[in-house]
Scaffold this active site. Structure first.
Site, PDB file in Angstrom:
ATOM      1  N   HIS A   1       5.114 -30.441 -89.802  1.00  0.00           N
ATOM      2  CA  HIS A   1       4.267 -29.252 -89.710  1.00  0.00           C
ATOM      3  C   HIS A   1       5.018 -28.150 -88.974  1.00  0.00           C
ATOM      4  O   HIS A   1       5.437 -28.336 -87.832  1.00  0.00           O
ATOM      5  CB  HIS A   1       2.950 -29.548 -88.992  1.00  0.00           C
ATOM      6  CG  HIS A   1       2.029 -28.371 -88.989  1.00  0.00           C
ATOM      7  ND1 HIS A   1       1.522 -27.800 -87.850  1.00  0.00           N
ATOM      8  CD2 HIS A   1       1.552 -27.622 -90.026  1.00  0.00           C
ATOM      9  CE1 HIS A   1       0.756 -26.761 -88.189  1.00  0.00           C
ATOM     10  NE2 HIS A   1       0.759 -26.645 -89.487  1.00  0.00           N
TER      11      HIS A   1
ATOM     12  N   GLU B   1     -11.003 -25.725 -94.577  1.00  0.00           N
ATOM     13  CA  GLU B   1     -11.127 -25.312 -93.177  1.00  0.00           C
ATOM     14  C   GLU B   1     -12.262 -24.303 -92.972  1.00  0.00           C
ATOM     15  O   GLU B   1     -12.853 -24.256 -91.898  1.00  0.00           O
ATOM     16  CB  GLU B   1      -9.805 -24.746 -92.680  1.00  0.00           C
ATOM     17  CG  GLU B   1      -9.358 -23.508 -93.436  1.00  0.00           C
ATOM     18  CD  GLU B   1      -7.960 -23.027 -93.058  1.00  0.00           C
ATOM     19  OE1 GLU B   1      -7.261 -23.716 -92.306  1.00  0.00           O
ATOM     20  OE2 GLU B   1      -7.569 -21.947 -93.533  1.00  0.00           O
TER      21      GLU B   1
ATOM     22  N   HIS C   1       1.141 -22.888 -96.192  1.00  0.00           N
ATOM     23  CA  HIS C   1      -0.186 -22.281 -96.044  1.00  0.00           C
ATOM     24  C   HIS C   1       0.020 -20.808 -95.709  1.00  0.00           C
ATOM     25  O   HIS C   1       1.093 -20.419 -95.269  1.00  0.00           O
ATOM     26  CB  HIS C   1      -0.980 -22.989 -94.954  1.00  0.00           C
ATOM     27  CG  HIS C   1      -1.608 -24.260 -95.460  1.00  0.00           C
ATOM     28  ND1 HIS C   1      -2.886 -24.632 -95.143  1.00  0.00           N
ATOM     29  CD2 HIS C   1      -1.123 -25.215 -96.273  1.00  0.00           C
ATOM     30  CE1 HIS C   1      -3.166 -25.772 -95.746  1.00  0.00           C
ATOM     31  NE2 HIS C   1      -2.111 -26.164 -96.433  1.00  0.00           N
ATOM     32  N   GLU C   2      -1.005 -20.010 -95.958  1.00  0.00           N
ATOM     33  CA  GLU C   2      -0.868 -18.543 -95.897  1.00  0.00           C
ATOM     34  C   GLU C   2       0.414 -18.129 -96.634  1.00  0.00           C
ATOM     35  O   GLU C   2       1.272 -17.421 -96.108  1.00  0.00           O
ATOM     36  CB  GLU C   2      -0.838 -18.011 -94.448  1.00  0.00           C
ATOM     37  CG  GLU C   2      -2.039 -18.386 -93.624  1.00  0.00           C
ATOM     38  CD  GLU C   2      -1.963 -19.838 -93.157  1.00  0.00           C
ATOM     39  OE1 GLU C   2      -0.873 -20.267 -92.760  1.00  0.00           O
ATOM     40  OE2 GLU C   2      -2.983 -20.527 -93.217  1.00  0.00           O
TER      41      GLU C   2
ATOM     42  N   GLU D   1      -1.468 -23.286 -99.997  1.00  0.00           N
ATOM     43  CA  GLU D   1      -2.878 -22.965 -99.774  1.00  0.00           C
ATOM     44  C   GLU D   1      -3.145 -21.698-100.600  1.00  0.00           C
ATOM     45  O   GLU D   1      -3.176 -21.758-101.814  1.00  0.00           O
ATOM     46  CB  GLU D   1      -3.123 -22.802 -98.281  1.00  0.00           C
ATOM     47  CG  GLU D   1      -4.567 -22.663 -97.900  1.00  0.00           C
ATOM     48  CD  GLU D   1      -4.711 -22.136 -96.504  1.00  0.00           C
ATOM     49  OE1 GLU D   1      -3.963 -21.220 -96.127  1.00  0.00           O
ATOM     50  OE2 GLU D   1      -5.581 -22.628 -95.767  1.00  0.00           O
TER      51      GLU D   1
ATOM     52  N   GLU E   1      -7.523 -15.175 -98.695  1.00  0.00           N
ATOM     53  CA  GLU E   1      -8.631 -16.030 -98.263  1.00  0.00           C
ATOM     54  C   GLU E   1      -9.966 -15.288 -98.291  1.00  0.00           C
ATOM     55  O   GLU E   1     -10.608 -15.079 -97.262  1.00  0.00           O
ATOM     56  CB  GLU E   1      -8.307 -16.634 -96.902  1.00  0.00           C
ATOM     57  CG  GLU E   1      -7.111 -17.564 -97.014  1.00  0.00           C
ATOM     58  CD  GLU E   1      -6.588 -18.056 -95.680  1.00  0.00           C
ATOM     59  OE1 GLU E   1      -7.382 -18.162 -94.737  1.00  0.00           O
ATOM     60  OE2 GLU E   1      -5.373 -18.314 -95.594  1.00  0.00           O
TER      61      GLU E   1
ATOM     62  N   GLU F   1       4.193 -24.421 -88.181  1.00  0.00           N
ATOM     63  CA  GLU F   1       3.403 -23.184 -88.147  1.00  0.00           C
ATOM     64  C   GLU F   1       4.291 -22.097 -87.546  1.00  0.00           C
ATOM     65  O   GLU F   1       4.854 -22.293 -86.471  1.00  0.00           O
ATOM     66  CB  GLU F   1       2.136 -23.383 -87.314  1.00  0.00           C
ATOM     67  CG  GLU F   1       1.322 -22.125 -87.058  1.00  0.00           C
ATOM     68  CD  GLU F   1       0.856 -21.455 -88.346  1.00  0.00           C
ATOM     69  OE1 GLU F   1       0.092 -22.072 -89.089  1.00  0.00           O
ATOM     70  OE2 GLU F   1       1.289 -20.296 -88.602  1.00  0.00           O
TER      71      GLU F   1
HETATM   72  C1  NOJ Z   1      -4.056 -22.499 -91.114  1.00  0.00           C
HETATM   73  C2  NOJ Z   1      -3.910 -23.615 -92.076  1.00  0.00           C
HETATM   74  O1  NOJ Z   1      -4.575 -23.338 -93.279  1.00  0.00           O
HETATM   75  C3  NOJ Z   1      -4.430 -24.871 -91.446  1.00  0.00           C
HETATM   76  O2  NOJ Z   1      -4.388 -25.940 -92.353  1.00  0.00           O
HETATM   77  C4  NOJ Z   1      -3.632 -25.171 -90.211  1.00  0.00           C
HETATM   78  O3  NOJ Z   1      -4.226 -26.262 -89.562  1.00  0.00           O
HETATM   79  C5  NOJ Z   1      -3.598 -23.982 -89.260  1.00  0.00           C
HETATM   80  N1  NOJ Z   1      -3.263 -22.790 -89.933  1.00  0.00           N
HETATM   81  C6  NOJ Z   1      -2.587 -24.191 -88.145  1.00  0.00           C
HETATM   82  O4  NOJ Z   1      -1.290 -24.237 -88.669  1.00  0.00           O
END
Ligand code: NOJ
Ligand code: CA
Length: 706
Positions: A409, A514, A489-490, A508, A207, A411
């Site tokens: 989702h 963001e 993502h990441e 991503e 990023e 995370e």
């Molecule tokens: C980073 C992600 O790029 C984003 O889309 C997400 O909302 C946050 N992490 C939380 O998971």
């Protein structure tokens, strides 16, 4: 003399017999060799042992072995050197280096010209036309007795628009466990002048804003890294099919000589494998025009075909979600009075999706674990337990009743093994809820992807090391068993594995929308014109476009016009595209919002019309499910006029064009919402001049008339 011998025009049989002669070298020959080595110092004395041209004769790869038995390759394009002599090999952790004393045992070639169909993508049909050169190499004298005669195969596939090569470690007694400390693969770029790159091995993963520097000023770069030579040739270095291996970083050695270096491992060798196995392909896309880089299907062609069988359950689609409010910090992931993922709020988004034709709704912060410092507490996440104010069953039922699906989702805060422990249960629950796609997340500094081993001890890995390459494939294959698509993502970078696992729909892996909410700085006007020719060469990106309000946290101003937000749906490809803004903001901009509702996400064909890295790009894409075309373009910080030649339209057919372009006063800073929405008719051969503002862009829908 043995230096500079050229066998490029010799037949494959001749190459083979030469190798055989070498391996049967008799005493007199050895004497002669000794004399020649004395006359010509070994390191200077390289002999070409094989060569292969691309099918159209554009590229030629030549392989040489020098007097020390070091193997190198070089690449010419239409007779002009693009990559000079570049060495191959490995440093091993528990055995001598694999880099010298090699002889060529056998050299074979084969050709391929086939067309295959993508289940979804930038284009439906992909042509794979290449010539392959396969070189069996053997150490002629052992570095140590135990490793006598180790073998290594190098395979080149040469296309007109680039090449890939990989190493194959065959099964052999002399090399069973292969513990790779690092690769010695080189890329000696000839005449590279300018480079577009982001740093590798730094805390923020992928990023970073793209650097535009002299090629000789690159440090250690992620791939794809893109170069332009002094006379305007474009070269992108990347890799394909990164499976059970560490990602390749590019380290500049001196001048414009680059070397592969592998993403590190927490412990020991960077890659730990057992022979037989193959490495990822090291790739070079080479094109006269920048546009040619994106038009190349090299990365996909070097990946294995789909192993999942019927993947009609992978649905390209657009989605909305409880997301932008979290980045604006007006709602929270954490529980409490500002909690975004409440039953009532989810219903509101489901209603919005149903009313506007969006297939799914992402709800972030639905599950336990977000309270306190979630960045640091991956172990607190549950992937099955919702917060009490989010009634999962009720929300799922409500969505089903409206013909909308939830998007999952997960995370993880980078705690990969914690996620793996819950993976089966989490995916089973998702399948029961009718979830078709899951956005996963690995928010942790690079080098902070966490694994708990069986003995309870922790390891911290890189996001793109071998451990994470295994982790991502585990998630993708387990999800596939439940007919679920994955969008990390990441992530680890894309290397075209969507061909083999078509449920790996997007990632991503770059600075997305963001950063316009809270990034310091936000994404600059040239960002997407950089991404298109760098990150986007690797595959789809979940950029999360369409924030029409153009305002981030605490009023942070985007460096984008509203028309550019529409253009992003065409420029930054993904089979799943978010309409990322708040429903109430879409209500304020019904005109531009119509384009977001109309634009498809799955394409029959993609044509890059024009572009210069970091300056502008124009792209035309044909809908996969109709005869309609769409054209989009983005610029940078300078106002400019982009020409669009509608030469791709069907001859004799009329199209109704709806054009969304920057208004006369538009400027990202002073008048970002100025937009003109015009209707006109269009025919093949028409030429349009479209003014684009500072930070601007345009988007066109061309509806085919009967
Ligand atoms: C980073 C992600 O790029 C984003 O889309 C997400 O909302 C946050 N992490 C939380 O998971
Ligand atoms: Ca620029």
């Amino acid at each position: 003399m043995i230096c500079d011998a050229d066998v490029t025009s010799r037949s494959r049989a001749a190459v083979r017999s030469r190798a055989a002669v070498r391996s049967r070298a008799a005493a007199p020959a050895l004497l002669l060799l000794g004399l020649l080595v004395a006359l010509f110092p070994p390191s200077l004395c390289a002999a070409d042992v094989a060569a292969v041209d691309s099918p159209g004769g554009v590229l030629r790869v030549t392989v040489a072995i020098n007097g020390e038995g070091r193997v190198s390759y070089r690449v010419d394009r239409r007779g002009r050197a693009v990559v000079g002599d570049s060495r191959l090999g490995f440093i091993l952790a528990d055995a001598p280096k694999l880099e010298r004393n090699f002889i060529l045992v056998e050299s074979t070639t084969q050709s391929r010209d086939s067309t295959w169909e993508q289940p979804w993508g930038e284009r439906r049909f992909v042509r794979d036309r290449h010539n392959e050169l396969r070189l069996r190499l053997r150490e002629s004298k052992p570095p140590v007795p135990a490793s006598a005669g180790r073998e290594l195969t190098v395979v080149f596939r040469v296309f007109d628009d680039g090449l890939g090569f990989r190493y194959e470690f065959p099964e052999q007694a002399a090399l069973r466990a292969v513990n790779i400390t690092d690769e010695l693969t080189e890329f000696a770029l000839v005449d590279a002048a300018t480079a577009w790159w982001i740093p590798a091995g730094e805390w923020n993963r992928y990023e970073y804003l793209y650097n535009t520097t002299r090629a000789a000023e690159v440090g250690q770069a992620h791939t794809p890294a893109t170069f332009r030579t002094t006379d305007g040739l474009h070269v992108a270095v990347h890799e394909a099919a990164l499976v059970d291996y560490s990602a390749m970083w590019l380290r500049r050695v001196e001048g414009t000589l680059f070397k592969a270096t592998l993403s590190p491992a927490a412990q020991g060798a960077r890659v730990k494998r057992s022979a037989p196995f193959v490495t990822p392909w090291r790739t070079l896309q080479i094109a006269e025009r920048a546009a040619g880089l994106y038009m190349s299907d090299l990365i996909l062609n070097l990946n294995e075909p789909n192993v999942l069988g019927d993947v009609s359950w992978v649905k390209p689609h657009k989605y909305v979600g409880i997301w932008w409010s979290l980045h604006l910090d007006t709602e929270s992931w954490a529980s409490g009075p500002r909690h975004g993922a409440t039953t009532a709020n989810a219903r509101r988004y489901i209603d919005f999706a149903a009313a506007n034709g969006f297939r799914s709704v992402l709800v972030e912060g639905w599950n336990r674990g977000w309270d306190a410092d979630w960045f640091a507490n991956g172990d607190s996440f549950s992937f099955t337990e919702p917060y009490p104010d989010f009634d999962l069953a009720v929300v799922a039922d409500y969505a089903r009743g409206k013909g909308v699906r939830l998007m999952g989702h997960h995370e993880t805060s980078g705690f990969a093994s914690h996620y793996e422990e819950q993976l089966g249960a989490a995916l089973d629950l998702s399948a029961r809820l009718g979830i078709e796609a899951i956005k996963t997340g690995y928010v942790a500094d690079a080098g902070g992807a966490k694994f708990r081993d069986a003995d309870g001890s922790f390891r911290f890995e890189w996001h793109d090391g071998q451990a994470m390459s295994r982790h991502h494939l585990l998630v993708v294959t387990e999800a596939a068993k439940r007919r679920i698509a994955i969008n990390p993502h990441e992530p680890i970078k894309d290397t075209g594995l969507r061909r083999t696992y078509p449920n790996w729909v997007a990632r991503e892996g770059a600075r997305g929308m963001e950063y316009n909410a809270w990034g310091a700085p936000p994404n600059p006007p040239e960002h997407e014109a950089n991404l298109f020719f760098t990150r986007m060469l690797s595959g789809p990106m979940d950029f999360t476009p369409g924030v029409l309000s153009l305002t981030g946290r605490n009023g942070q101003r985007f460096q984008s016009t509203i028309a550019k937000q529409l253009a992003l749906y065409l420029v930054i490809y993904s089979p799943i595209q978010m309409a990322a803004d708040l429903p109430e903001n879409y209500a304020r901009y019904p005109g531009p919002f119509q384009f977001i509702k109309d634009v498809p996400v799955d394409w029959q064909e993609t044509l890059v019309l024009d572009g210069e890295i970091g300056d502008f790009v124009t792209v035309a894409r044909k809908d996969r499910h109709s005869e309609d075309w769409y054209v989009g373009g983005v610029g940078d910080e300078r106002p400019r006029t982009l020409s669009v030649a509608l030469d791709f339209l069907e001859p004799g057919r009329r199209y109704r064009a709806r054009l969304y372009r920057d208004g006369v006063t538009a400027h990202w800073d002073t008048d970002p919402h100025a937009i003109l929405i015009e209707e006109r008719y269009a025919m093949r051969g028409d030429r349009w001049q479209i003014p684009v503002a500072a930070g601007g862009g345009f988007a066109v829908r061309l509806e085919a008339l009967p």
